[in-house]
Design a protein around this motif. Structure first.
Motif, PDB file in Angstrom:
ATOM      1  N   UNK A   4       0.447  -1.465   0.219  1.00  0.00           N
ATOM      2  CA  UNK A   4      -0.476  -0.208   0.166  1.00  0.00           C
ATOM      3  C   UNK A   4       0.910   0.775   0.156  1.00  0.00           C
ATOM      4  N   UNK A   5       0.901   2.192  -1.127  1.00  0.00           N
ATOM      5  CA  UNK A   5       1.677   3.829  -0.529  1.00  0.00           C
ATOM      6  C   UNK A   5       1.077   4.460  -0.107  1.00  0.00           C
ATOM      7  N   UNK A   6       0.473   4.037   1.334  1.00  0.00           N
ATOM      8  CA  UNK A   6      -0.135   4.894   2.345  1.00  0.00           C
ATOM      9  C   UNK A   6       0.067   4.371   3.621  1.00  0.00           C
ATOM     10  N   UNK A   7       0.890   5.592   4.142  1.00  0.00           N
ATOM     11  CA  UNK A   7       1.201   5.060   5.793  1.00  0.00           C
ATOM     12  C   UNK A   7      -0.645   4.730   6.424  1.00  0.00           C
ATOM     13  N   UNK A   8       0.725   4.057   7.840  1.00  0.00           N
ATOM     14  CA  UNK A   8      -0.797   3.448   8.628  1.00  0.00           C
ATOM     15  C   UNK A   8      -1.792   4.225   8.583  1.00  0.00           C
ATOM     16  N   UNK A   9      -1.765   5.186   9.161  1.00  0.00           N
ATOM     17  CA  UNK A   9      -2.063   6.027   9.773  1.00  0.00           C
ATOM     18  C   UNK A   9      -3.245   6.682   9.140  1.00  0.00           C
ATOM     19  N   UNK A  10      -3.161   7.106   8.039  1.00  0.00           N
ATOM     20  CA  UNK A  10      -3.807   7.390   6.556  1.00  0.00           C
ATOM     21  C   UNK A  10      -5.411   6.488   6.473  1.00  0.00           C
ATOM     22  N   UNK A  47      -5.934  12.002  -9.579  1.00  0.00           N
ATOM     23  CA  UNK A  47      -6.250  10.249  -9.036  1.00  0.00           C
ATOM     24  C   UNK A  47      -5.196   9.683  -9.619  1.00  0.00           C
ATOM     25  N   UNK A  48      -4.688  10.667 -11.039  1.00  0.00           N
ATOM     26  CA  UNK A  48      -3.480   9.024 -11.490  1.00  0.00           C
ATOM     27  C   UNK A  48      -2.663   9.432 -11.519  1.00  0.00           C
ATOM     28  N   UNK A  49      -1.782   8.561 -10.896  1.00  0.00           N
ATOM     29  CA  UNK A  49       0.087   9.279 -10.869  1.00  0.00           C
ATOM     30  C   UNK A  49       0.308   9.192 -11.922  1.00  0.00           C
ATOM     31  N   UNK A  50       0.181   8.365 -13.290  1.00  0.00           N
ATOM     32  CA  UNK A  50       0.913   9.500 -14.389  1.00  0.00           C
ATOM     33  C   UNK A  50       0.914  10.644 -14.887  1.00  0.00           C
ATOM     34  N   UNK A  51      -0.188  11.073 -14.611  1.00  0.00           N
ATOM     35  CA  UNK A  51      -0.972  11.958 -15.060  1.00  0.00           C
ATOM     36  C   UNK A  51      -0.019  13.328 -13.752  1.00  0.00           C
ATOM     37  N   UNK A  66      16.354  16.033 -13.472  1.00  0.00           N
ATOM     38  CA  UNK A  66      16.074  14.648 -12.802  1.00  0.00           C
ATOM     39  C   UNK A  66      15.645  14.265 -11.667  1.00  0.00           C
ATOM     40  N   UNK A  67      14.064  15.222 -11.067  1.00  0.00           N
ATOM     41  CA  UNK A  67      13.344  15.192 -10.408  1.00  0.00           C
ATOM     42  C   UNK A  67      12.203  14.799 -11.254  1.00  0.00           C
ATOM     43  N   UNK A  68      11.883  15.020 -12.817  1.00  0.00           N
ATOM     44  CA  UNK A  68      11.445  14.103 -12.904  1.00  0.00           C
ATOM     45  C   UNK A  68      10.903  12.570 -13.334  1.00  0.00           C
ATOM     46  N   UNK A  69      12.596  12.673 -13.666  1.00  0.00           N
ATOM     47  CA  UNK A  69      13.422  11.192 -14.140  1.00  0.00           C
ATOM     48  C   UNK A  69      13.037   9.909 -12.995  1.00  0.00           C
ATOM     49  N   UNK A  70      13.453  10.622 -11.575  1.00  0.00           N
ATOM     50  CA  UNK A  70      12.963  10.132 -10.581  1.00  0.00           C
ATOM     51  C   UNK A  70      11.722   9.556  -9.868  1.00  0.00           C
ATOM     52  N   UNK A  71      10.711  10.500 -10.180  1.00  0.00           N
ATOM     53  CA  UNK A  71       9.418  10.282 -10.005  1.00  0.00           C
ATOM     54  C   UNK A  71       9.030   8.977 -12.014  1.00  0.00           C
ATOM     55  N   UNK A  72       9.589   9.208 -12.333  1.00  0.00           N
ATOM     56  CA  UNK A  72       9.380   8.831 -13.482  1.00  0.00           C
ATOM     57  C   UNK A  72       9.694   7.415 -13.256  1.00  0.00           C
ATOM     58  N   UNK A  73      10.442   6.764 -12.927  1.00  0.00           N
ATOM     59  CA  UNK A  73      11.326   5.607 -12.012  1.00  0.00           C
ATOM     60  C   UNK A  73      10.712   5.157 -11.644  1.00  0.00           C
ATOM     61  N   UNK A 111       6.354   1.104  -9.209  1.00  0.00           N
ATOM     62  CA  UNK A 111       5.586   0.615  -8.557  1.00  0.00           C
ATOM     63  C   UNK A 111       4.356   0.371  -9.556  1.00  0.00           C
ATOM     64  N   UNK A 112       4.035   0.247 -11.006  1.00  0.00           N
ATOM     65  CA  UNK A 112       3.554  -0.015 -12.213  1.00  0.00           C
ATOM     66  C   UNK A 112       3.679  -1.160 -12.024  1.00  0.00           C
ATOM     67  N   UNK A 113       5.179  -2.005 -11.542  1.00  0.00           N
ATOM     68  CA  UNK A 113       5.268  -3.279 -11.741  1.00  0.00           C
ATOM     69  C   UNK A 113       4.660  -4.318 -10.896  1.00  0.00           C
ATOM     70  N   UNK A 114       4.484  -3.403  -9.803  1.00  0.00           N
ATOM     71  CA  UNK A 114       4.017  -4.459  -8.710  1.00  0.00           C
ATOM     72  C   UNK A 114       2.034  -4.029  -8.513  1.00  0.00           C
TER      73      UNK A 114
END
Lengths: 133, 110, 383
Positions: A93-99, C31-35, C70-77, C82-85
């Motif tokens: 889960x990408x959240x902290x449990x408190x949330x 609500x869309x992380x990719x967006x 660099x920050x954008x690349x960090x968030x993308x990777x 996350x997507x692979x999981x």
């Protein structure tokens, strides 16, 4: 209203949006994004509220501070993102449990929680026992 | 005279950017959108670069503008290629293929 | 700048400022992380435009390379990880009552058969009760109003610090006032900020001791002649530009931070294209390069103390040479630290569900640990 004030006001808006995002969103990635926006907003205010030089060039002192601030913000973002990613992968889960809202414990239902196998049950137990809000 | 020519070139560039953005918003699938965006924006940037080169004060500034444009051309082409490739790999079919299949044309759909 | 200009320029500034606020709002509430990730890069580039409009070219360079790149690349990777999981699909749109939400989050909607993915809930105060959301909105408006009121009543002061900088610029050995502030007037700040970078790298590297993974799996990486060609063209150019930026930093927009950011961008491209690596955190040369900037900075600051009597003061006449030396090494170290962060942040060890079932109470990763402390990757090896 001069363009400078415009950017300073935008900085204030971005700072508060970031604050609301950090406090109000449960997803850890949005919390990291929110902190980033708070930083960007503060940089904008710092730069736009400082007086200009005659040539239109910005004050070198806030420029130097914002410049190093950006570099430090990137490293802090990297650390926060690394930790958020590990929380997400290890707990599923990408959240902290408190949330996560808690409900009154119903021991009968606690046993049938085996839907996502890649999450060790002990982490989930940690999430459910916590009393938040 | 140079000002007018430069302004005309800049406006032409802006027109191509508009066209590219319109394509991005209106075209049916990712391949068409990439096509519109990459082609129109590269051309638009070329017009903007030439328009600015007319205003530039030195030849070194003009050379910098030219180099910037060339670099963006190469980068945009690569990015478009990567995006289209990963879209194909994810199984997104080009809209033509879908349409042909819907009309029962086995040659094109194959 | 500072005085209202033509309506066209005013309109441009208003557009950029509105775009910044609009993008920030969209990114934080979608609500869309990719967006959110893609728009975050757009935000960084727009902010870079704002820095140019504010007369801060030095900052704009760093923002484009770091804030957006660099920050954008960090968030993308990180998103990719996350997507692979299966943890990166858009968050569940519905707002649940607490009881219902809890059921769904623990069971997943997969069991109900109406959604193949487990529910990824949108939780937090913004999804709490109405009074909580309302008071949060009110508090936000109040804070914005407070800051805005203060900004609007800010008296038009004449610049004071820049005049001091101007007056003493000749003594610093450089003519770019930003570099003078960074490496002479406020060198203490800069030294500690470089230390922060190194500490962040060590912290990220220690998040997963012993499980260094390269950001791209070899089997996932395919030959791509087009990307290869781009990297081979762009990376040497970035190297040349970085050397130029260090040199020009003494008298124009540029310097160690911008050059380091540019080099880091080139390195990130190399890593993403699979042309560099596997980069390992344990490699001694990498660690040495990463701390070298800090070490040389301290050495220069301490080494000149017999002549100047104070830490981080350059002996008269040597300022230009010493600043250039420190800047060159700093640029290299900043680049190495940033590349290392990019490689280490997404390096999450694979959690094997089968192993997690074997020993759910042991290692948090579900790995089996043999008596001598080694990780048993394959349960069959044990026998």
């Amino acid at each position: 209203m001069t363009p400078l004030t415009l950017y300073a006001l935008a900085g204030a808006g971005i700072f508060v949006l970031g604050l609301v995002g950090t406090l109000g969103r449960g997803h850890l990635f949005w919390k990291v994004l929110g902190v980033n926006f708070m930083g960007s907003g503060a940089f904008l205010i710092l730069m736009a509220a400082s007086p200009r030089l005659p040539g239109g060039e910005a004050d070198p002192v806030p420029q130097a501070m914002v410049l190093t601030g950006i570099v430090v913000a990137v490293s802090a973002t990297a650390l926060a993102l690394g930790m958020a990613l590990r929380v997400a992968v290890r707990t599923g889960r990408p959240y902290l449990s408190e949330d996560l809202p808690t409900k009154t414990p119903e021991p009968v239902e606690e046993s049938d929680v085996e839907s996502s196998p890649d999450r060790p049950p002990k982490d989930r137990a940690g999430g459910e026992e916590s009393t938040a809000h | 005279m140079i000002d007018i020519l430069s302004a005309a070139l800049l406006l032409t560039g802006a027109f191509f950017f508009m066209a590219g953005t319109l394509g991005l918003l209106r075209f049916p699938d990712i391949y068409c959108r990439l096509h519109a965006l990459t082609k129109a924006d590269n051309l638009g940037l070329g017009f903007v670069a030439v328009g600015l080169a007319l205003q530039a004060s030195s030849w070194s500034a003009r050379l910098q503008l030219l180099l910037t444009w060339l670099l963006v051309l190469v980068a945009a082409a690569t990015v478009a290629h990567l995006l289209a490739r990963s879209a194909l790999r994810e199984g997104i079919e080009p809209v033509r293929m879908l349409a042909d299949r819907a009309h029962g044309d086995p040659d094109d759909a194959a | 700048m500072g005085i209202p200009m033509t309506p066209l320029e005013w309109g441009l500034d208003a557009t950029v400022a509105l775009l910044l606020v609009g993008l920030a709002g969209r990114i934080l509430f979608t609500r869309d992380l990719f967006e959110a990730t893609v728009l975050f890069i757009a935000f960084g580039l727009t902010l870079s435009l704002a820095w140019v409009r504010l007369g801060a070219a030095n900052v704009a360079l760093a923002e484009a390379a770091l804030g957006a790149g660099v920050t954008g690349a960090l968030f993308l990777t990180a998103f990719h990880r996350l997507a692979r999981r299966g943890l990166a699909h858009p968050l569940d749109r519905q707002r649940y009552r607490a009881d219902e939400l809890h059921d769904r989050s623990s069971r997943g909607r997969a069991d109900r058969g109406d959604d193949p993915k487990p529910a990824l809930l949108d939780v937090g105060i913004l999804h709490g009760p109405l009074w909580l959301r309302a008071s949060m909105a009110l508090a936000g408006l109040a804070v914005t109003g407070g800051i805005a009121a203060r900004l609007l009543t800010l008296a038009d002061r004449p610049p004071s610090l820049p005049i001091l900088v101007e007056a003493h610029l000749a003594e610093t050995g450089v003519s770019n006032p930003v570099t003078a502030v960074l490496l002479n007037f406020r060198a203490y700040d800069t030294l500690l900020e470089v230390a922060v970078l190194v500490v962040a790298m060590i912290a990220v590297g220690s998040l997963d001791r012993g499980s260094r993974a390269f950001v791209r799996d070899p089997e996932e990486l395919e030959e791509d002649p087009v990307l290869d060609a781009l990297s081979r063209l762009v990376v040497p150019l970035a190297g040349v530009a970085a050397v130029y930026l260090v040199w020009v930093g003494s008298h124009g927009p540029g310097g160690a931070f911008q050059a380091g950011a540019l080099l880091a961008g080139a390195g990130v491209l190399l890593v993403a294209a699979g042309l560099m690596g596997p980069v390992t955190e344990g490699a001694a040369p990498i660690r040495a390069l990463a701390v070298m900037g800090l070490a040389i900075f301290i050495a220069v600051g301490a080494g000149s103390m017999p002549w100047t009597g104070s830490f981080l003061a350059y002996p008269p006449g040597t300022e230009y040479g010493l600043i250039l030396l420190v800047e060159a090494v700093l640029a290299l170290s900043i680049a190495v630290v940033l590349i290392e962060l990019f490689v280490d942040v997404p390096a999450v060890p694979h959690v094997d569900p089968a192993l997690a079932k074997v020993d759910p109470t042991g290692d948090p990763l579900g790995r089996r640990i043999s008596p001598d402390g080694a990780v048993i990757r394959n349960p069959d090896e044990e026998r």
